[in-house]
Design a protein around this motif. Structure first.
Motif, PDB file in Angstrom:
ATOM      1  N   GLN A  39       0.848  -1.185   0.000  1.00 59.84           N
ATOM      2  CA  GLN A  39       0.000   0.000   0.000  1.00 59.84           C
ATOM      3  C   GLN A  39       0.882   1.232   0.000  1.00 59.84           C
ATOM      4  O   GLN A  39       1.592   1.506   0.977  1.00 59.84           O
ATOM      5  CB  GLN A  39      -0.928   0.009   1.207  1.00 59.84           C
ATOM      6  CG  GLN A  39      -1.943   1.135   1.179  1.00 59.84           C
ATOM      7  CD  GLN A  39      -3.044   0.937   2.196  1.00 59.84           C
ATOM      8  OE1 GLN A  39      -2.872   0.244   3.205  1.00 59.84           O
ATOM      9  NE2 GLN A  39      -4.195   1.539   1.945  1.00 59.84           N
ATOM     10  N   ALA A  40       0.821   1.959  -1.100  1.00 61.17           N
ATOM     11  CA  ALA A  40       1.547   3.217  -1.214  1.00 61.17           C
ATOM     12  C   ALA A  40       0.700   4.337  -0.615  1.00 61.17           C
ATOM     13  O   ALA A  40      -0.533   4.207  -0.531  1.00 61.17           O
ATOM     14  CB  ALA A  40       1.868   3.501  -2.670  1.00 61.17           C
ATOM     15  N   PRO A  41       1.305   5.445  -0.205  1.00 61.69           N
ATOM     16  CA  PRO A  41       0.544   6.545   0.385  1.00 61.69           C
ATOM     17  C   PRO A  41      -0.572   7.019  -0.527  1.00 61.69           C
ATOM     18  O   PRO A  41      -0.349   7.285  -1.715  1.00 61.69           O
ATOM     19  CB  PRO A  41       1.605   7.639   0.579  1.00 61.69           C
ATOM     20  CG  PRO A  41       2.884   6.893   0.708  1.00 61.69           C
ATOM     21  CD  PRO A  41       2.757   5.710  -0.205  1.00 61.69           C
ATOM     22  N   GLY A  42      -1.777   7.081   0.003  1.00 65.08           N
ATOM     23  CA  GLY A  42      -2.913   7.567  -0.750  1.00 65.08           C
ATOM     24  C   GLY A  42      -3.485   6.593  -1.758  1.00 65.08           C
ATOM     25  O   GLY A  42      -4.379   6.959  -2.539  1.00 65.08           O
ATOM     26  N   LYS A  43      -2.996   5.353  -1.740  1.00 64.53           N
ATOM     27  CA  LYS A  43      -3.472   4.367  -2.708  1.00 64.53           C
ATOM     28  C   LYS A  43      -4.032   3.142  -2.008  1.00 64.53           C
ATOM     29  O   LYS A  43      -3.818   2.924  -0.812  1.00 64.53           O
ATOM     30  CB  LYS A  43      -2.326   3.962  -3.651  1.00 64.53           C
ATOM     31  CG  LYS A  43      -1.829   5.108  -4.518  1.00 64.53           C
ATOM     32  CD  LYS A  43      -0.847   4.621  -5.557  1.00 64.53           C
ATOM     33  CE  LYS A  43      -0.405   5.750  -6.479  1.00 64.53           C
ATOM     34  NZ  LYS A  43       0.552   5.271  -7.516  1.00 64.53           N
ATOM     35  N   GLU A  44      -4.740   2.328  -2.754  1.00 65.61           N
ATOM     36  CA  GLU A  44      -5.297   1.098  -2.213  1.00 65.61           C
ATOM     37  C   GLU A  44      -4.204   0.043  -2.035  1.00 65.61           C
ATOM     38  O   GLU A  44      -3.156   0.090  -2.679  1.00 65.61           O
ATOM     39  CB  GLU A  44      -6.380   0.557  -3.154  1.00 65.61           C
ATOM     40  CG  GLU A  44      -7.601   1.454  -3.275  1.00 65.61           C
ATOM     41  CD  GLU A  44      -8.666   0.839  -4.172  1.00 65.61           C
ATOM     42  OE1 GLU A  44      -9.784   1.368  -4.194  1.00 65.61           O
ATOM     43  OE2 GLU A  44      -8.369  -0.159  -4.851  1.00 65.61           O
ATOM     44  N   ARG A  45      -4.479  -0.899  -1.167  1.00 69.00           N
ATOM     45  CA  ARG A  45      -3.569  -2.021  -0.982  1.00 69.00           C
ATOM     46  C   ARG A  45      -3.789  -3.015  -2.115  1.00 69.00           C
ATOM     47  O   ARG A  45      -4.926  -3.421  -2.371  1.00 69.00           O
ATOM     48  CB  ARG A  45      -3.809  -2.670   0.374  1.00 69.00           C
ATOM     49  CG  ARG A  45      -2.804  -3.716   0.752  1.00 69.00           C
ATOM     50  CD  ARG A  45      -2.708  -3.892   2.261  1.00 69.00           C
ATOM     51  NE  ARG A  45      -3.995  -4.080   2.906  1.00 69.00           N
ATOM     52  CZ  ARG A  45      -4.143  -4.168   4.230  1.00 69.00           C
ATOM     53  NH1 ARG A  45      -3.093  -4.069   5.019  1.00 69.00           N
ATOM     54  NH2 ARG A  45      -5.348  -4.341   4.738  1.00 69.00           N
ATOM     55  N   VAL A  46      -2.701  -3.390  -2.779  1.00 70.06           N
ATOM     56  CA  VAL A  46      -2.797  -4.272  -3.939  1.00 70.06           C
ATOM     57  C   VAL A  46      -1.822  -5.428  -3.805  1.00 70.06           C
ATOM     58  O   VAL A  46      -0.765  -5.314  -3.185  1.00 70.06           O
ATOM     59  CB  VAL A  46      -2.533  -3.504  -5.256  1.00 70.06           C
ATOM     60  CG1 VAL A  46      -3.594  -2.442  -5.482  1.00 70.06           C
ATOM     61  CG2 VAL A  46      -1.145  -2.886  -5.258  1.00 70.06           C
ATOM     62  N   GLY A  47      -2.185  -6.553  -4.423  1.00 72.08           N
ATOM     63  CA  GLY A  47      -1.315  -7.715  -4.391  1.00 72.08           C
ATOM     64  C   GLY A  47      -0.162  -7.583  -5.363  1.00 72.08           C
ATOM     65  O   GLY A  47      -0.323  -7.054  -6.463  1.00 72.08           O
ATOM     66  N   VAL A  48       1.014  -8.051  -4.946  1.00 73.60           N
ATOM     67  CA  VAL A  48       2.166  -8.043  -5.840  1.00 73.60           C
ATOM     68  C   VAL A  48       2.686  -9.440  -6.120  1.00 73.60           C
ATOM     69  O   VAL A  48       3.273  -9.689  -7.166  1.00 73.60           O
ATOM     70  CB  VAL A  48       3.311  -7.165  -5.301  1.00 73.60           C
ATOM     71  CG1 VAL A  48       2.888  -5.711  -5.237  1.00 73.60           C
ATOM     72  CG2 VAL A  48       3.800  -7.638  -3.950  1.00 73.60           C
ATOM     73  N   ALA A  49       2.456 -10.378  -5.204  1.00 72.03           N
ATOM     74  CA  ALA A  49       2.935 -11.749  -5.398  1.00 72.03           C
ATOM     75  C   ALA A  49       2.141 -12.678  -4.497  1.00 72.03           C
ATOM     76  O   ALA A  49       1.563 -12.250  -3.493  1.00 72.03           O
ATOM     77  CB  ALA A  49       4.422 -11.858  -5.080  1.00 72.03           C
ATOM     78  N   ALA A  50       2.122 -13.947  -4.886  1.00 69.27           N
ATOM     79  CA  ALA A  50       1.450 -14.949  -4.072  1.00 69.27           C
ATOM     80  C   ALA A  50       2.091 -16.296  -4.359  1.00 69.27           C
ATOM     81  O   ALA A  50       2.584 -16.543  -5.465  1.00 69.27           O
ATOM     82  CB  ALA A  50      -0.044 -14.997  -4.366  1.00 69.27           C
ATOM     83  N   ILE A  51       2.056 -17.169  -3.354  1.00 66.68           N
ATOM     84  CA  ILE A  51       2.632 -18.499  -3.532  1.00 66.68           C
ATOM     85  C   ILE A  51       1.754 -19.520  -2.840  1.00 66.68           C
ATOM     86  O   ILE A  51       1.342 -19.339  -1.684  1.00 66.68           O
ATOM     87  CB  ILE A  51       4.086 -18.548  -3.023  1.00 66.68           C
ATOM     88  CG1 ILE A  51       4.732 -19.888  -3.359  1.00 66.68           C
ATOM     89  CG2 ILE A  51       4.175 -18.224  -1.534  1.00 66.68           C
ATOM     90  CD1 ILE A  51       6.256 -19.879  -3.224  1.00 66.68           C
ATOM     91  N   ASP A  52       1.444 -20.590  -3.562  1.00 60.09           N
ATOM     92  CA  ASP A  52       0.612 -21.653  -3.032  1.00 60.09           C
ATOM     93  C   ASP A  52       1.432 -22.613  -2.187  1.00 60.09           C
ATOM     94  O   ASP A  52       2.665 -22.563  -2.170  1.00 60.09           O
ATOM     95  CB  ASP A  52      -0.073 -22.409  -4.175  1.00 60.09           C
ATOM     96  CG  ASP A  52      -1.446 -21.874  -4.475  1.00 60.09           C
ATOM     97  OD1 ASP A  52      -1.719 -21.581  -5.651  1.00 60.09           O
ATOM     98  OD2 ASP A  52      -2.232 -21.743  -3.518  1.00 60.09           O
ATOM     99  N   SER A  53       0.743 -23.516  -1.532  1.00 55.97           N
ATOM    100  CA  SER A  53       1.415 -24.480  -0.659  1.00 55.97           C
ATOM    101  C   SER A  53       2.341 -25.399  -1.439  1.00 55.97           C
ATOM    102  O   SER A  53       3.318 -25.921  -0.895  1.00 55.97           O
ATOM    103  CB  SER A  53       0.382 -25.301   0.102  1.00 55.97           C
ATOM    104  OG  SER A  53      -0.494 -25.950  -0.798  1.00 55.97           O
ATOM    105  N   ASP A  54       2.072 -25.582  -2.737  1.00 56.12           N
ATOM    106  CA  ASP A  54       2.924 -26.440  -3.568  1.00 56.12           C
ATOM    107  C   ASP A  54       4.030 -25.655  -4.256  1.00 56.12           C
ATOM    108  O   ASP A  54       4.736 -26.209  -5.095  1.00 56.12           O
ATOM    109  CB  ASP A  54       2.089 -27.187  -4.598  1.00 56.12           C
ATOM    110  CG  ASP A  54       1.247 -26.254  -5.447  1.00 56.12           C
ATOM    111  OD1 ASP A  54       0.427 -26.751  -6.230  1.00 56.12           O
ATOM    112  OD2 ASP A  54       1.406 -25.028  -5.325  1.00 56.12           O
ATOM    113  N   GLY A  55       4.157 -24.386  -3.909  1.00 51.56           N
ATOM    114  CA  GLY A  55       5.252 -23.581  -4.436  1.00 51.56           C
ATOM    115  C   GLY A  55       4.975 -22.842  -5.717  1.00 51.56           C
ATOM    116  O   GLY A  55       5.855 -22.132  -6.228  1.00 51.56           O
TER     117      GLY A  55
END
Length: 123
Positions: A39-55
């Motif tokens: 979350q940057a100042p004045g902006k919404e929180r956004v996803g940048v990366a994700a990892i599942d249990s299987d990698g």
């Protein structure tokens, strides 16, 4: 109950690197999809990366090729290696977890458990 704790934030010059870590308590962590959001100042929180249990990892287009997410299930830790940082990467970074599959980078509404956030500043 899962508790997440981020570490590794800080200040760096453009082009530099930082490594964030997300440690977790709770036995479900190995089965969870873990995401990194910012979350940057004045902006919404956004996803940048994700990892599942299987990698299987997913990235937002803005960080693809520069960020790498990895997990160490034995130590209940998920890491985000950030290279070639840009000023626009400046934000508070959060790790979050859900027991659902990631299926790509997820929005904040999909996550159940959250860390407290760590500041990353790129100048």
């Amino acid at each position: 109950h899962v508790q997440l704790v981020e570490s590794g934030g800080g200040s760096v010059q453009a082009g530099g690197s930082l490594r964030l870590s997300c440690g977790a308590s709770g036995s479900i962590y190995g089965d969870a999809c873990v995401g990194w959001l910012r979350q940057a100042p004045g902006k919404e929180r956004v996803g940048v990366a994700a990892i599942d249990s299987d990698g299987i990892a997913s990235y937002a287009d803005s960080v693809k090729g520069r960020f790498t997410v990895s997990r160490d299930n034995a130590n209940n830790t998920v890491n985000l290696m950030m290279n070639h940082l840009k000023p626009e990467d400046t934000a508070v970074y959060y790790c979050a977890a859900t027991l659902n599959r990631c299926h790509g980078v997820r929005p904040e509404s999909d996550f159940t458990y959250w860390g407290q956030g760590t500041q990353v500043t790129v100048s």
